[in-house]
Design an enzyme around this catalytic site. Sequence first.
Site, PDB file in Angstrom:
ATOM      1  N   SER A 156       0.835  -1.208   0.000  1.00 28.54           N
ATOM      2  CA  SER A 156       0.000   0.000   0.000  1.00 28.54           C
ATOM      3  C   SER A 156       0.864   1.251   0.000  1.00 28.54           C
ATOM      4  CB  SER A 156      -0.924   0.023   1.221  1.00 28.54           C
ATOM      5  OG  SER A 156      -1.802  -1.073   1.207  1.00 28.54           O
TER       6      SER A 156
HETATM    7  N1  SAH Z   1      -1.119  -4.655   4.062  1.00 28.07           N
HETATM    8  C1  SAH Z   1      -0.407  -4.915   2.844  1.00 28.07           C
HETATM    9  C2  SAH Z   1      -1.223  -4.523   1.632  1.00 28.07           C
HETATM   10  C3  SAH Z   1      -1.366  -5.697   0.746  1.00 28.07           C
HETATM   11  S1  SAH Z   1      -2.505  -5.609  -0.586  1.00 28.07           S
HETATM   12  C4  SAH Z   1       0.980  -4.291   2.844  1.00 28.07           C
HETATM   13  O1  SAH Z   1       1.306  -3.543   3.775  1.00 28.07           O
HETATM   14  O2  SAH Z   1       1.758  -4.570   1.946  1.00 28.07           O
HETATM   15  C5  SAH Z   1      -3.805  -6.649   0.026  1.00 28.07           C
HETATM   16  C6  SAH Z   1      -3.475  -8.081   0.336  1.00 28.07           C
HETATM   17  O3  SAH Z   1      -4.689  -8.682   0.799  1.00 28.07           O
HETATM   18  C7  SAH Z   1      -3.009  -8.926  -0.831  1.00 28.07           C
HETATM   19  O4  SAH Z   1      -1.794  -9.524  -0.518  1.00 28.07           O
HETATM   20  C8  SAH Z   1      -4.120  -9.976  -0.992  1.00 28.07           C
HETATM   21  O5  SAH Z   1      -3.647 -11.244  -1.404  1.00 28.07           O
HETATM   22  C9  SAH Z   1      -4.691 -10.034   0.421  1.00 28.07           C
HETATM   23  N2  SAH Z   1      -6.058 -10.535   0.549  1.00 28.07           N
HETATM   24  C10 SAH Z   1      -7.131 -10.332  -0.288  1.00 28.07           C
HETATM   25  N3  SAH Z   1      -8.226 -10.961   0.189  1.00 28.07           N
HETATM   26  C11 SAH Z   1      -7.853 -11.592   1.352  1.00 28.07           C
HETATM   27  C12 SAH Z   1      -8.523 -12.413   2.304  1.00 28.07           C
HETATM   28  N4  SAH Z   1      -9.812 -12.765   2.171  1.00 28.07           N
HETATM   29  N5  SAH Z   1      -7.822 -12.865   3.372  1.00 28.07           N
HETATM   30  C13 SAH Z   1      -6.506 -12.554   3.529  1.00 28.07           C
HETATM   31  N6  SAH Z   1      -5.820 -11.791   2.662  1.00 28.07           N
HETATM   32  C14 SAH Z   1      -6.475 -11.308   1.586  1.00 28.07           C
END
Ligand code: SAH
Length: 219
Positions: free
Chosen positions: A67
């Site tokens: 993000s």
């Molecule tokens: N917090 C992260 C942002 C990652 S983007 C950071 O600091 O880098 C969002 C992430 O959510 C992705 O890796 C995606 O695979 C995950 N995601 C999407 N749906 C999900 C779910 N139902 N349970 C767990 N993770 C999920």
Amino acid sequence: MRNTEDNYRHKGMRQQLVNQLRKEGITNETVLAAIKEVPRHVFLDSSFVEFAYSDQAFPIGSGQTISQPSTVAFQTELLAVGKGMKVLEIGTGSGYQACVLAAMGARVFSIERQRNLFFRTKEILEQLPFRLKLFLGDGFEGLPTYAPFDRIIITAGAPCIPPKLIEQLKPNGIMVIPMDNTEGGQTMLRITKQPDGSFAQEEFGNFKFVPMLSGTASD
Ligand code: SAH
């Protein structure tokens, strides 16, 4: 093995990022201190150091992104995290947001649904001084064994407010969730669970996240 070197140049770039976030209206000093502390460049491939401290999202493989720093700061500020709080994050991704929460003294539990990404991130995080509990699973289910949580943060675009996550929130607990809106993006919501189990909802503008999907995946 990832290069975890954090030199004066990285620290200088981080200080500039913090100054910029301050200008953009982030005022919580604990949040700013955590962003100053966590070496964001370690979460990206070493050829992208320059990008690590500019305010943008960035690909981390498996079709996912780390993000944007201003989004991490904004969501973390809304979450109102205190030392020692139990915080559940949905969407570990790179692990950066989780480390920011840990740097603030939270006890962090984070769930990722993509297996390859999960193991890659786990390996990187083992080389950093932040202690987190990482889980491979479906964030819609939460973590009943470890519930209830003081705070829940969702870092993917959610189609709804997951009922099981509301259940796993303590009374007076806060959930920050980017919820799909009709413009193809997400509206940032802060949900506060009332002692009677109902919840209050506040809105904080539009964002763009990758989607929150159910089940797990191998990539
Ligand atoms: N917090 C992260 C942002 C990652 S983007 C950071 O600091 O880098 C969002 C992430 O959510 C992705 O890796 C995606 O695979 C995950 N995601 C999407 N749906 C999900 C779910 N139902 N349970 C767990 N993770 C999920």
